[in-house]
Motif scaffolding. Structure first.
Motif, mmCIF file in Angstrom:
data_model
loop_
_atom_site.group_PDB
_atom_site.id
_atom_site.type_symbol
_atom_site.label_atom_id
_atom_site.label_comp_id
_atom_site.label_asym_id
_atom_site.label_seq_id
_atom_site.Cartn_x
_atom_site.Cartn_y
_atom_site.Cartn_z
ATOM 1 N N ASN A 103 -3.232 27.230 24.293
ATOM 2 C CA ASN A 103 -3.966 26.325 25.181
ATOM 3 C C ASN A 103 -4.139 24.928 24.613
ATOM 4 O O ASN A 103 -4.128 23.937 25.355
ATOM 5 N N TYR A 104 -4.297 24.847 23.276
ATOM 6 C CA TYR A 104 -4.538 23.548 22.648
ATOM 7 C C TYR A 104 -3.708 23.412 21.371
ATOM 8 O O TYR A 104 -3.750 24.293 20.507
ATOM 9 N N PHE A 105 -2.974 22.331 21.280
ATOM 10 C CA PHE A 105 -2.360 21.917 20.026
ATOM 11 C C PHE A 105 -3.206 20.770 19.477
ATOM 12 O O PHE A 105 -3.384 19.752 20.160
ATOM 13 N N LEU A 106 -3.720 20.907 18.245
ATOM 14 C CA LEU A 106 -4.500 19.847 17.616
ATOM 15 C C LEU A 106 -3.838 19.428 16.312
ATOM 16 O O LEU A 106 -3.590 20.268 15.432
ATOM 17 N N PHE A 107 -3.575 18.120 16.204
ATOM 18 C CA PHE A 107 -2.909 17.568 15.031
ATOM 19 C C PHE A 107 -3.664 16.339 14.518
ATOM 20 O O PHE A 107 -4.405 15.684 15.265
ATOM 21 N N GLY A 108 -3.418 16.034 13.255
ATOM 22 C CA GLY A 108 -3.816 14.750 12.688
ATOM 23 C C GLY A 108 -2.556 13.966 12.385
ATOM 24 O O GLY A 108 -1.641 13.882 13.188
ATOM 25 N N HIS A 109 -2.531 13.356 11.202
ATOM 26 C CA HIS A 109 -1.321 12.761 10.607
ATOM 27 C C HIS A 109 -0.883 11.429 11.208
ATOM 28 O O HIS A 109 -0.610 10.487 10.479
ATOM 29 N N ARG A 110 -0.830 11.312 12.520
ATOM 30 C CA ARG A 110 -0.201 10.149 13.130
ATOM 31 C C ARG A 110 -1.128 8.942 13.278
ATOM 32 O O ARG A 110 -0.680 7.841 13.597
ATOM 33 N N HIS A 111 -2.422 9.122 13.115
ATOM 34 C CA HIS A 111 -3.381 8.024 13.227
ATOM 35 C C HIS A 111 -3.371 7.394 14.617
ATOM 36 O O HIS A 111 -3.647 6.193 14.762
ATOM 37 N N ILE A 112 -3.056 8.165 15.629
ATOM 38 C CA ILE A 112 -3.179 7.705 17.004
ATOM 39 C C ILE A 112 -4.082 8.691 17.738
ATOM 40 O O ILE A 112 -4.167 9.863 17.378
#
Length: 254
Positions: free
Chosen positions: A201-210
């Protein structure tokens, strides 16, 4: 259920961030504001600009942040720490001293009947051969042992210099921008993963700073969490809905 919070990319200790002490205090005040209401906090990687644990030494600083994380875990709040490409050399110190739950790989879990795919995001779909090579070196056990043999006085300085150089490359005209649904690597990764894991249901990421909140289907969203350098963004899941916020002191109700 109590709300669950997700945030990433504070890069604490960066020599390229002029307001570093104020930035850390702002993060600590946010964590303090949610300590009595949070069921869990997910720190989704690169919370430190450079972190390397030696057998008998860790980087100095971050006492306010580490103290607040320890306070949360002492209160019974689960704090999950995902290693990113800047703090992948976290081993057992944060677990033993601060009580966090460490994650070194992407995690799929179910929260209130919703399926989450959680990851910092480095190494997922990025085709850059230079980045892939550096990532291989940084994760290579032999390279890690060799670096650990360097005295902390020089090893930590080298790491902080490298991290600051990397941060400056992303300032000004090179500030990360959304590449579009058909070019953003983490979005493409999520779409590809969803083909064989249709229950997410949800993909949560960091890394990209957007900061990104994108519907992939009528049941699936991908969110990129921004940062805690200039955007001060986070996501909240209350058991029914997930939404993203910007922390503005005195105005935001976490």
């Amino acid at each position: 259920m109590k709300p669950i919070y997700f945030l990433s990319d504070a890069h604490l200790g960066s020599r390229a961030i002029k307001h570093g002490r104020m930035q850390e205090r702002r993060l600590v005040r946010f964590l303090d504001s949610i300590k009595d209401k949070a069921g869990a906090v997910y720190l989704m990687g690169d919370m430190f600009d450079f972190w390397h644990e030696y057998k008998l030494a860790v980087p100095k600083g971050f006492t306010r942040f580490l103290g607040k994380v320890s306070e949360l875990t002492d209160l019974g709040v689960e704090v999950h720490f995902f290693t990113g490409n800047h703090d992948m050399w976290a081993y057992d110190y944060l677990e033993r001293e601060c009580g966090v739950i460490m994650h070194r790989k992407p995690v799929t879990l179910e929260l209130a009947d919703k399926v989450f795919f959680l990851a910092h995001g480095d190494g997922l779909g990025d085709p850059d051969p230079k980045f892939k090579f550096l990532r291989f070196l940084f994760h290579n056990r032999i390279c890690q042992i060799l670096f650990a043999s360097v005295h902390p006085r020089w090893g930590l300085d080298v790491g902080l210099r490298w991290a600051a150089h990397s941060r400056k490359l992303h300032e000004g005209e090179n500030t990360p921008r959304y590449l579009g649904e058909n070019k953003e690597h983490l979005v493409l990764f999520a779409k590809d993963y969803l083909r064989t894991h249709t229950n997410v249901n949800y993909f949560l990421f960091g890394h990209r700073h957007i900061e990104l909140d994108l519907m992939l289907s009528h049941t699936t969203r991908v969110c990129i969490l921004g940062d805690w350098i200039t955007q001060f963004t986070y996501a909240v899941f209350d058991g029914n809905q997930l939404w993203m916020e910007n922390y503005i002191e005195g105005e935001t109700e976490p």
